[in-house]
Design a protein around this motif. Structure first.
Motif, PDB file in Angstrom:
ATOM      1  N   ASP A 224     -11.540  -2.748  -7.656  1.00 22.87           N
ATOM      2  CA  ASP A 224     -10.619  -3.023  -6.671  1.00 22.87           C
ATOM      3  C   ASP A 224      -9.271  -3.808  -7.554  1.00 22.87           C
ATOM      4  O   ASP A 224      -9.492  -4.614  -8.643  1.00 22.87           O
ATOM      5  CB  ASP A 224     -10.937  -4.101  -5.676  1.00 22.87           C
ATOM      6  CG  ASP A 224     -11.887  -3.662  -4.721  1.00 22.87           C
ATOM      7  OD1 ASP A 224     -11.931  -2.112  -4.542  1.00 22.87           O
ATOM      8  OD2 ASP A 224     -12.549  -4.393  -4.018  1.00 22.87           O
ATOM      9  N   MET A 225      -8.095  -3.884  -6.816  1.00 25.42           N
ATOM     10  CA  MET A 225      -6.793  -4.141  -7.004  1.00 25.42           C
ATOM     11  C   MET A 225      -6.245  -5.401  -6.455  1.00 25.42           C
ATOM     12  O   MET A 225      -6.218  -5.062  -5.207  1.00 25.42           O
ATOM     13  CB  MET A 225      -5.924  -3.306  -7.444  1.00 25.42           C
ATOM     14  CG  MET A 225      -4.758  -3.522  -8.687  1.00 25.42           C
ATOM     15  SD  MET A 225      -3.989  -2.199  -9.265  1.00 25.42           S
ATOM     16  CE  MET A 225      -4.863  -1.695 -10.548  1.00 25.42           C
ATOM     17  N   ARG A 226      -5.739  -6.428  -6.639  1.00 26.83           N
ATOM     18  CA  ARG A 226      -5.075  -7.292  -5.896  1.00 26.83           C
ATOM     19  C   ARG A 226      -3.766  -7.620  -6.399  1.00 26.83           C
ATOM     20  O   ARG A 226      -3.731  -7.983  -7.673  1.00 26.83           O
ATOM     21  CB  ARG A 226      -5.738  -8.761  -5.858  1.00 26.83           C
ATOM     22  CG  ARG A 226      -7.034  -8.565  -5.141  1.00 26.83           C
ATOM     23  CD  ARG A 226      -7.897  -9.898  -4.972  1.00 26.83           C
ATOM     24  NE  ARG A 226      -8.783 -10.176  -4.043  1.00 26.83           N
ATOM     25  CZ  ARG A 226      -8.725 -10.011  -2.556  1.00 26.83           C
ATOM     26  NH1 ARG A 226      -7.678  -9.809  -2.057  1.00 26.83           N
ATOM     27  NH2 ARG A 226      -9.935 -10.029  -1.971  1.00 26.83           N
TER      28      ARG A 226
ATOM     29  N   PHE B 238      -2.658  -0.203   3.175  1.00 28.27           N
ATOM     30  CA  PHE B 238      -2.849  -1.330   2.480  1.00 28.27           C
ATOM     31  C   PHE B 238      -3.676  -2.698   2.997  1.00 28.27           C
ATOM     32  O   PHE B 238      -3.385  -2.844   4.238  1.00 28.27           O
ATOM     33  CB  PHE B 238      -1.738  -1.849   1.524  1.00 28.27           C
ATOM     34  CG  PHE B 238      -1.555  -0.786   0.473  1.00 28.27           C
ATOM     35  CD1 PHE B 238      -1.768  -0.733  -0.682  1.00 28.27           C
ATOM     36  CD2 PHE B 238      -0.301  -0.125   0.914  1.00 28.27           C
ATOM     37  CE1 PHE B 238      -1.297   0.185  -1.643  1.00 28.27           C
ATOM     38  CE2 PHE B 238       0.481   0.826   0.264  1.00 28.27           C
ATOM     39  CZ  PHE B 238      -0.201   1.130  -1.128  1.00 28.27           C
ATOM     40  N   LYS B 239      -4.523  -3.500   2.379  1.00 29.84           N
ATOM     41  CA  LYS B 239      -5.181  -4.611   2.774  1.00 29.84           C
ATOM     42  C   LYS B 239      -3.890  -5.698   2.577  1.00 29.84           C
ATOM     43  O   LYS B 239      -3.885  -6.168   1.286  1.00 29.84           O
ATOM     44  CB  LYS B 239      -6.376  -4.876   2.229  1.00 29.84           C
ATOM     45  CG  LYS B 239      -7.433  -3.906   2.286  1.00 29.84           C
ATOM     46  CD  LYS B 239      -8.064  -3.873   3.597  1.00 29.84           C
ATOM     47  CE  LYS B 239      -9.268  -2.688   3.243  1.00 29.84           C
ATOM     48  NZ  LYS B 239      -9.604  -2.183   4.717  1.00 29.84           N
ATOM     49  N   LEU B 240      -3.149  -6.137   3.582  1.00 34.58           N
ATOM     50  CA  LEU B 240      -2.193  -7.073   3.496  1.00 34.58           C
ATOM     51  C   LEU B 240      -2.882  -8.564   3.648  1.00 34.58           C
ATOM     52  O   LEU B 240      -3.604  -8.574   4.797  1.00 34.58           O
ATOM     53  CB  LEU B 240      -1.010  -7.074   4.263  1.00 34.58           C
ATOM     54  CG  LEU B 240       0.173  -6.362   3.541  1.00 34.58           C
ATOM     55  CD1 LEU B 240      -0.059  -4.775   3.438  1.00 34.58           C
ATOM     56  CD2 LEU B 240       1.496  -6.372   4.404  1.00 34.58           C
ATOM     57  N   GLU B 241      -2.629  -9.597   2.939  1.00 34.24           N
ATOM     58  CA  GLU B 241      -3.257 -10.819   2.919  1.00 34.24           C
ATOM     59  C   GLU B 241      -2.305 -11.931   2.706  1.00 34.24           C
ATOM     60  O   GLU B 241      -1.377 -11.636   1.765  1.00 34.24           O
ATOM     61  CB  GLU B 241      -4.300 -10.843   2.008  1.00 34.24           C
ATOM     62  CG  GLU B 241      -5.561 -10.112   2.271  1.00 34.24           C
ATOM     63  CD  GLU B 241      -6.661 -10.122   1.316  1.00 34.24           C
ATOM     64  OE1 GLU B 241      -6.337 -10.816   0.003  1.00 34.24           O
ATOM     65  OE2 GLU B 241      -7.795  -9.560   1.430  1.00 34.24           O
ATOM     66  N   GLY B 242      -2.225 -12.840   3.337  1.00 26.91           N
ATOM     67  CA  GLY B 242      -1.240 -14.114   3.078  1.00 26.91           C
ATOM     68  C   GLY B 242       0.106 -14.005   3.546  1.00 26.91           C
ATOM     69  O   GLY B 242       0.645 -12.808   3.973  1.00 26.91           O
TER      70      GLY B 242
ATOM     71  N   VAL C 137      -6.859  -1.460  -2.857  1.00 26.69           N
ATOM     72  CA  VAL C 137      -5.617  -2.285  -3.151  1.00 26.69           C
ATOM     73  C   VAL C 137      -5.228  -3.370  -2.058  1.00 26.69           C
ATOM     74  O   VAL C 137      -5.070  -3.013  -1.052  1.00 26.69           O
ATOM     75  CB  VAL C 137      -4.157  -1.586  -3.576  1.00 26.69           C
ATOM     76  CG1 VAL C 137      -3.187  -2.322  -3.896  1.00 26.69           C
ATOM     77  CG2 VAL C 137      -4.690  -0.164  -4.585  1.00 26.69           C
ATOM     78  N   TYR C 138      -5.404  -4.617  -2.508  1.00 21.79           N
ATOM     79  CA  TYR C 138      -5.011  -5.600  -1.713  1.00 21.79           C
ATOM     80  C   TYR C 138      -3.772  -5.834  -2.048  1.00 21.79           C
ATOM     81  O   TYR C 138      -3.305  -6.570  -2.991  1.00 21.79           O
ATOM     82  CB  TYR C 138      -6.030  -6.736  -1.726  1.00 21.79           C
ATOM     83  CG  TYR C 138      -7.306  -6.463  -1.268  1.00 21.79           C
ATOM     84  CD1 TYR C 138      -8.070  -6.875  -0.016  1.00 21.79           C
ATOM     85  CD2 TYR C 138      -8.212  -5.818  -2.344  1.00 21.79           C
ATOM     86  CE1 TYR C 138      -8.903  -6.440   0.420  1.00 21.79           C
ATOM     87  CE2 TYR C 138      -9.549  -5.502  -1.916  1.00 21.79           C
ATOM     88  CZ  TYR C 138      -9.901  -5.684  -0.699  1.00 21.79           C
ATOM     89  OH  TYR C 138     -11.279  -5.417  -0.224  1.00 21.79           O
ATOM     90  N   ILE C 139      -2.630  -6.462  -1.078  1.00 21.94           N
ATOM     91  CA  ILE C 139      -1.279  -7.073  -1.167  1.00 21.94           C
ATOM     92  C   ILE C 139      -1.561  -8.505  -0.833  1.00 21.94           C
ATOM     93  O   ILE C 139      -1.780  -8.595   0.542  1.00 21.94           O
ATOM     94  CB  ILE C 139      -0.322  -6.118  -0.470  1.00 21.94           C
ATOM     95  CG1 ILE C 139      -0.405  -4.649  -0.547  1.00 21.94           C
ATOM     96  CG2 ILE C 139       1.051  -6.712  -0.558  1.00 21.94           C
ATOM     97  CD1 ILE C 139      -0.106  -4.092  -1.938  1.00 21.94           C
TER      98      ILE C 139
END
Length: 105
Positions: A46-48, A101-105, A79-81
């Motif tokens: 996984d990539m953040r 994409f998985k958007l966080e924050g 891939v988390y953004i």
């Protein structure tokens, strides 16, 4: 226009943490593409992407992110953004990539 890329392998949680600073556009996208593909070649996990200090992104930059996501998805990786600025988040929302994409924050 320039971009600063920092990458760290988080061995505890098993993901790449990539921090971007500056502008991701036609003039800087190739640099990011080479960096991300090199990381995946080294270890496919996984990539953040930390976008807290990314001021601008255009369609070329989005294309690089989509390309690496496609490559990671083959191995069921994500891939988390993380922490995109409002203007960058807006681009993800407008293009519908906030659903990919998985958007966080």
């Amino acid at each position: 226009m320039s971009i600063k890329i920092n990458s760290i392998l988080d061995t505890t949680n098993d993901f790449w943490k990539v921090s971007l600073e500056g502008e991701l556009d036609l003039s800087t996208a190739d640099e990011l593409k080479k960096c991300l593909h090199k990381l995946v070649d080294e270890k496919n996990i996984d990539m953040r992407l930390d976008l807290e200090d990314l001021e601008y992104i255009d369609s070329t930059g989005l294309g690089v992110m989509i390309g690496i996501l496609k490559r990671l998805k083959i191995e069921n990786k994500e891939v988390y953004i993380e922490k995109p600025k409002n203007n960058v988040r807006k681009i993800f929302n407008i293009t519908g990539l906030d659903k990919i994409f998985k958007l966080e924050g």
